[in-house]
Structure formats: C-alpha cells, structure tokens
Design a protein around this motif. Structure first.
Motif, PDB file in Angstrom:
ATOM      1  N   ALA A  64       0.870  -1.172   0.000  1.00  0.00           N
ATOM      2  CA  ALA A  64       0.000   0.000   0.000  1.00  0.00           C
ATOM      3  C   ALA A  64       0.910   1.226   0.000  1.00  0.00           C
ATOM      4  O   ALA A  64       2.091   1.123   0.322  1.00  0.00           O
ATOM      5  CB  ALA A  64      -0.886  -0.007   1.247  1.00  0.00           C
ATOM      6  N   GLY A  65       0.381   2.382  -0.377  1.00  0.00           N
ATOM      7  CA  GLY A  65       1.178   3.594  -0.298  1.00  0.00           C
ATOM      8  C   GLY A  65       1.020   4.503  -1.491  1.00  0.00           C
ATOM      9  O   GLY A  65       0.120   4.353  -2.306  1.00  0.00           O
ATOM     10  N   CYS A  66       1.948   5.458  -1.597  1.00  0.00           N
ATOM     11  CA  CYS A  66       1.924   6.461  -2.657  1.00  0.00           C
ATOM     12  C   CYS A  66       3.335   6.673  -3.181  1.00  0.00           C
ATOM     13  O   CYS A  66       4.295   6.424  -2.465  1.00  0.00           O
ATOM     14  CB  CYS A  66       1.407   7.790  -2.108  1.00  0.00           C
ATOM     15  SG  CYS A  66      -0.326   7.691  -1.571  1.00  0.00           S
ATOM     16  N   GLU A  67       3.519   7.129  -4.333  1.00  0.00           N
ATOM     17  CA  GLU A  67       2.563   7.227  -5.400  1.00  0.00           C
ATOM     18  C   GLU A  67       2.509   5.915  -6.142  1.00  0.00           C
ATOM     19  O   GLU A  67       3.529   5.289  -6.386  1.00  0.00           O
ATOM     20  CB  GLU A  67       2.943   8.353  -6.345  1.00  0.00           C
ATOM     21  CG  GLU A  67       2.583   9.730  -5.784  1.00  0.00           C
ATOM     22  CD  GLU A  67       2.549  10.782  -6.864  1.00  0.00           C
ATOM     23  OE1 GLU A  67       1.664  10.695  -7.759  1.00  0.00           O
ATOM     24  OE2 GLU A  67       3.390  11.673  -6.794  1.00  0.00           O
ATOM     25  N   ALA A  68       1.292   5.535  -6.493  1.00  0.00           N
ATOM     26  CA  ALA A  68       1.045   4.226  -7.097  1.00  0.00           C
ATOM     27  C   ALA A  68       1.863   3.999  -8.356  1.00  0.00           C
ATOM     28  O   ALA A  68       2.363   2.900  -8.581  1.00  0.00           O
ATOM     29  CB  ALA A  68      -0.446   4.073  -7.417  1.00  0.00           C
TER      30      ALA A  68
END
Length: 158
Positions: A80-84
């Motif tokens: 999970a997280g950013c930026e995809a």
C-alpha cells in the motif's frame, strides 16, 4: 499527501490494514521516500511499522537495507502507499521476480492523478501482482469467522 487524489480514503484504508495487521500480529514494514524533502510517514500511520527504511530509490527493493527490512521467510507481501505509479509500482515490479506473492491493495494506494493510479494498478496486475482491496486482505488474514480476533477486525470495516 495533500496532493494525492482521495488522500483521506487512501490513508484511512492503509490505517485499516495496519490496525488489522497489528491485531493479527502480521509484521508491518514501511519505506519513506526522501523524508527530508517529501516528509515522513503521515501521523495516522507512523506508529504502526516495526521498522522503516528511508530511501531515495523509487523501488524499495533497490534500496540498501531492503533485504534486512523483511522478516525472515516471508513469502506474501501486502503493498500500500503512494505514489502508485512511481514507488509503489516499481517496488511491486521488484518484488515479483524475487518470488514473492504480492498483493497490491487498490483502495490503499494513491497518486496525484487518478489516471496514473489506474495505469499503475493495471500494469502491476499484468506483471503478476494480485489486485485486492483492504477488506479482501482482512478476510484472507482471518480465514474463518471463528478466528478469535474476528469481531475486533470486523469493527474496522464499519
């Protein structure tokens, strides 16, 4: 995070995952992309990881210390997280050839532009990542309504 599209939802779903992982004793690891410039892990998530790797490489797998970050014998990694479309995607693409089962949690990843997020999720799936939601992960971790933590985890879904 303020620049991430639907950042409140992304953070809330990541917190849901982290809280369930804590309840179920699933190890939690995090990476931070250049925290001096971009900032550290957001406060709602900061207390959950047992270990954090600071990095400048876009793929966490290319960062010095990554192999030591993972618990021994782990085969499944929930991402999970950013930026995809940058760090998340490059990390997923780096994990897959290492033989990990990678679950990319669509409602807990974000990008500034929704099109970038969608393209990253599609590409990760084409390369072999399992595309899932946070709720799917929680029920897979539980496996059975008889699980002793079922009620506690179920409350995270309301």
């Amino acid at each position: 995070m303020p620049a991430i599209h639907d950042s409140e939802v992304v953070v809330a779903r990541a917190v849901r995952l982290a809280e369930a992982a804590r309840l179920l004793e699933v190890p939690i690891r995090a990476t931070e992309q250049y925290p001096v410039g971009l900032g550290p892990t957001v406060p709602p998530l900061a207390a959950y990881p047992q270990a954090v790797l600071t990095k400048t490489t876009f793929s966490a797998t290319a960062a010095p210390g990554f192999d030591e970050l993972l618990p021994a014998g782990v085969s499944q990694i929930v991402v999970a997280g950013c930026e995809a479309h940058v760090c998340v995607l490059q990390t997923v693409l780096g994990l897959l050839p290492r033989g990990h089962r990678v679950l990319l949690v669509t409602d807990a990843v974000g990008s500034r532009d929704p099109d970038d997020r969608a393209a990253a999720i599609a590409r990760a799936g084409r390369h072999g990542a399992e595309i899932v939601t946070s709720e799917m992960v929680l029920f897979e971790w539980l496996r059975d309504a008889q699980h002793p933590k079922f009620r506690e985890v179920q409350k995270l879904l309301k």
